[in-house]
Design a protein around this motif. Structure first.
Motif, PDB file in Angstrom:
ATOM      1  N   ARG A 175      46.704   2.417  28.741  1.00  0.00           N
ATOM      2  CA  ARG A 175      46.863   3.773  28.203  1.00  0.00           C
ATOM      3  C   ARG A 175      48.168   3.890  27.419  1.00  0.00           C
ATOM      4  N   GLU A 176      49.250   3.408  28.007  1.00  0.00           N
ATOM      5  CA  GLU A 176      50.550   3.455  27.337  1.00  0.00           C
ATOM      6  C   GLU A 176      50.566   2.541  26.116  1.00  0.00           C
ATOM      7  N   LYS A 177      49.936   1.364  26.246  1.00  0.00           N
ATOM      8  CA  LYS A 177      49.915   0.399  25.139  1.00  0.00           C
ATOM      9  C   LYS A 177      49.178   0.967  23.929  1.00  0.00           C
ATOM     10  N   LEU A 178      48.034   1.571  24.150  1.00  0.00           N
ATOM     11  CA  LEU A 178      47.256   2.122  23.039  1.00  0.00           C
ATOM     12  C   LEU A 178      47.975   3.298  22.389  1.00  0.00           C
ATOM     13  N   SER A 179      48.566   4.139  23.218  1.00  0.00           N
ATOM     14  CA  SER A 179      49.290   5.292  22.684  1.00  0.00           C
ATOM     15  C   SER A 179      50.422   4.862  21.785  1.00  0.00           C
ATOM     16  N   THR A 180      51.213   3.882  22.235  1.00  0.00           N
ATOM     17  CA  THR A 180      52.346   3.387  21.439  1.00  0.00           C
ATOM     18  C   THR A 180      51.851   2.731  20.170  1.00  0.00           C
ATOM     19  N   LEU A 181      50.781   1.953  20.253  1.00  0.00           N
ATOM     20  CA  LEU A 181      50.241   1.242  19.099  1.00  0.00           C
ATOM     21  C   LEU A 181      49.747   2.212  18.028  1.00  0.00           C
ATOM     22  N   ILE A 182      48.980   3.210  18.433  1.00  0.00           N
ATOM     23  CA  ILE A 182      48.398   4.139  17.470  1.00  0.00           C
ATOM     24  C   ILE A 182      49.470   5.021  16.838  1.00  0.00           C
TER      25      ILE A 182
ATOM     26  N   GLU B  31      40.090   9.704  12.605  1.00  0.00           N
ATOM     27  CA  GLU B  31      39.292   8.987  13.584  1.00  0.00           C
ATOM     28  C   GLU B  31      39.901   7.612  13.853  1.00  0.00           C
ATOM     29  N   VAL B  32      39.466   7.011  14.942  1.00  0.00           N
ATOM     30  CA  VAL B  32      39.825   5.634  15.271  1.00  0.00           C
ATOM     31  C   VAL B  32      38.538   4.917  15.661  1.00  0.00           C
ATOM     32  N   GLU B  33      38.254   3.792  15.001  1.00  0.00           N
ATOM     33  CA  GLU B  33      37.076   3.008  15.329  1.00  0.00           C
ATOM     34  C   GLU B  33      37.509   1.768  16.109  1.00  0.00           C
ATOM     35  N   VAL B  34      36.764   1.466  17.162  1.00  0.00           N
ATOM     36  CA  VAL B  34      37.093   0.348  18.043  1.00  0.00           C
ATOM     37  C   VAL B  34      35.937  -0.648  18.059  1.00  0.00           C
ATOM     38  N   ILE B  35      36.267  -1.924  17.908  1.00  0.00           N
ATOM     39  CA  ILE B  35      35.279  -3.001  17.999  1.00  0.00           C
ATOM     40  C   ILE B  35      35.812  -4.035  18.988  1.00  0.00           C
TER      41      ILE B  35
ATOM     42  N   GLU C  27      33.317   5.057  17.709  1.00  0.00           N
ATOM     43  CA  GLU C  27      34.040   5.957  16.811  1.00  0.00           C
ATOM     44  C   GLU C  27      34.628   7.123  17.604  1.00  0.00           C
ATOM     45  N   TYR C  28      35.964   7.205  17.591  1.00  0.00           N
ATOM     46  CA  TYR C  28      36.668   8.240  18.338  1.00  0.00           C
ATOM     47  C   TYR C  28      37.323   9.244  17.383  1.00  0.00           C
ATOM     48  N   VAL C  29      37.377  10.488  17.824  1.00  0.00           N
ATOM     49  CA  VAL C  29      38.091  11.527  17.082  1.00  0.00           C
ATOM     50  C   VAL C  29      39.078  12.188  18.039  1.00  0.00           C
ATOM     51  N   PRO C  30      40.269  12.597  17.533  1.00  0.00           N
ATOM     52  CA  PRO C  30      41.243  13.250  18.410  1.00  0.00           C
ATOM     53  C   PRO C  30      40.782  14.650  18.788  1.00  0.00           C
ATOM     54  N   LYS C  31      40.777  14.930  20.079  1.00  0.00           N
ATOM     55  CA  LYS C  31      40.362  16.267  20.539  1.00  0.00           C
ATOM     56  C   LYS C  31      41.556  17.099  20.982  1.00  0.00           C
ATOM     57  N   GLY C  32      42.718  16.466  21.098  1.00  0.00           N
ATOM     58  CA  GLY C  32      43.912  17.179  21.529  1.00  0.00           C
ATOM     59  C   GLY C  32      45.073  16.205  21.655  1.00  0.00           C
ATOM     60  N   GLY C  33      46.194  16.697  22.103  1.00  0.00           N
ATOM     61  CA  GLY C  33      47.339  15.832  22.295  1.00  0.00           C
ATOM     62  C   GLY C  33      48.067  15.519  21.004  1.00  0.00           C
ATOM     63  N   MET C  34      48.880  14.489  21.040  1.00  0.00           N
ATOM     64  CA  MET C  34      49.770  14.170  19.929  1.00  0.00           C
ATOM     65  C   MET C  34      49.056  13.712  18.661  1.00  0.00           C
ATOM     66  N   PHE C  35      47.804  13.284  18.752  1.00  0.00           N
ATOM     67  CA  PHE C  35      47.122  12.727  17.579  1.00  0.00           C
ATOM     68  C   PHE C  35      46.271  13.751  16.829  1.00  0.00           C
TER      69      PHE C  35
ATOM     70  N   ALA D 264      38.278   3.899  28.505  1.00  0.00           N
ATOM     71  CA  ALA D 264      38.834   4.970  29.335  1.00  0.00           C
ATOM     72  C   ALA D 264      40.219   5.385  28.846  1.00  0.00           C
ATOM     73  N   ALA D 265      41.007   4.409  28.385  1.00  0.00           N
ATOM     74  CA  ALA D 265      42.350   4.717  27.888  1.00  0.00           C
ATOM     75  C   ALA D 265      42.283   5.577  26.628  1.00  0.00           C
ATOM     76  N   MET D 266      41.302   5.331  25.762  1.00  0.00           N
ATOM     77  CA  MET D 266      41.152   6.150  24.566  1.00  0.00           C
ATOM     78  C   MET D 266      40.880   7.607  24.943  1.00  0.00           C
ATOM     79  N   GLU D 267      40.028   7.810  25.934  1.00  0.00           N
ATOM     80  CA  GLU D 267      39.773   9.171  26.405  1.00  0.00           C
ATOM     81  C   GLU D 267      41.043   9.768  27.011  1.00  0.00           C
ATOM     82  N   GLY D 268      41.797   8.928  27.722  1.00  0.00           N
ATOM     83  CA  GLY D 268      42.971   9.396  28.421  1.00  0.00           C
ATOM     84  C   GLY D 268      44.107   9.841  27.516  1.00  0.00           C
ATOM     85  N   ILE D 269      44.153   9.319  26.279  1.00  0.00           N
ATOM     86  CA  ILE D 269      45.240   9.698  25.365  1.00  0.00           C
ATOM     87  C   ILE D 269      44.799  10.755  24.341  1.00  0.00           C
ATOM     88  N   GLY D 270      43.649  11.387  24.629  1.00  0.00           N
ATOM     89  CA  GLY D 270      43.275  12.539  23.824  1.00  0.00           C
ATOM     90  C   GLY D 270      42.164  12.340  22.815  1.00  0.00           C
ATOM     91  N   PHE D 271      41.402  11.240  22.917  1.00  0.00           N
ATOM     92  CA  PHE D 271      40.303  11.008  21.981  1.00  0.00           C
ATOM     93  C   PHE D 271      38.960  11.273  22.652  1.00  0.00           C
TER      94      PHE D 271
END
Length: 256
Positions: A245-252, A191-195, A177-185, A145-152
């Protein structure tokens, strides 16, 4: 007549039948799978040597640039000792077991099912299959959900053959597999892949592969040598959920 019936039963005609009924077809990782196996006797008495429940999923393997699909056994349980089922007799055997944490969740192309089999000597073994919907743990769900929330946007979720460094009990890992759809990224990342590598129902290790959008004269060589990719590992627990959400955004952002 009895001998003829036995011959028919040995090839599956008039033999015992099996049907599995689950309490729920939606199960969270680490939760209990509960149900009843119903066996109905056929036209002859038969000895059931074993009833087993097997949990399966499919995954893809790439061979010579071609993708093929394979089945993977996630877990197998024996639920009863040998017994005899009479002519037209009905038996119900309840079962309960914990769903393994490394079971893939039901999203994208992923399918998980429960195979019920009766082991009968000198006969075709009756079987039943039931698809089940696997739901993530709360912390895994919060990461998604956080990945969706930060624009992926989730482009694809698939179980693929695991590279040797990531191979554990199962031959595959589930990739999101996520792709940025908007926002800062957007415009900075391809893309960003999550396992997920779950440790418990409350904690998971998260492996992220961040693919930067190569820019400039060196972009061709960066992509050819995979220099535009960074791999990050971190732990996430239920206590992190409000701040993911904040943690993932800062990390990426560190790898943009």
């Amino acid at each position: 007549m009895s001998l003829f019936n036995k011959m028919l039963a040995s090839i599956g005609i008039g033999a015992a039948k099996v049907d599995t009924n689950l309490v729920s077809e939606r199960i969270a990782l680490g939760g209990e799978v509960k149900g009843v196996v119903q066996i109905i006797g056929g036209s002859v008495e038969q000895t059931i040597d074993e009833i087993y429940l097997s949990l399966y999923s499919t995954y893809t393997v790439e061979v010579n640039d071609q993708k093929t699909t394979r089945q993977a056994l996630i877990e197998k349980w024996k639920i009863v000792e040998p017994f005899t089922i009479g002519v037209n007799e009905k038996k119900e055997i309840p079962f309960s077991f914990k769903l393994p944490l490394d079971t893939p969740i039901s999203v994208g192309k992923t399918r998980v099912w429960l195979h019920t089999g009766l082991d009968i000597k000198n006969a075709i073994d009756p079987a039943d299959e039931d698809y089940i919907r696997i739901e993530p743990t709360p912390v895994m769900n919060a990461v998604l959900a956080a990945m969706e929330g930060i624009g992926f946007r989730l482009r694809e979720a698939e179980c693929e053959e695991a590279p040797l460094p990531l191979r554990r009990r199962l031959p595959f890992v589930q990739e999101f597999e996520y792709v940025p759809k908007g926002g800062m990224f957007r415009g900075k990342l391809d893309e960003v892949e999550v396992i997920f590598l779950p440790k418990s129902e409350q904690e998971t290790e998260v492996l992220m592969q961040i693919d930067r959008r190569a820019r400039g004269l060196g972009s061709f060589w960066a992509e050819a040598l995979d220099l535009d990719e960074s791999i990050v590992r971190f732990q996430a627990t239920n206590a992190d959920i409000p701040h993911l959400r904040e943690k993932l955004s800062t990390l990426i952002q560190r790898y943009c």
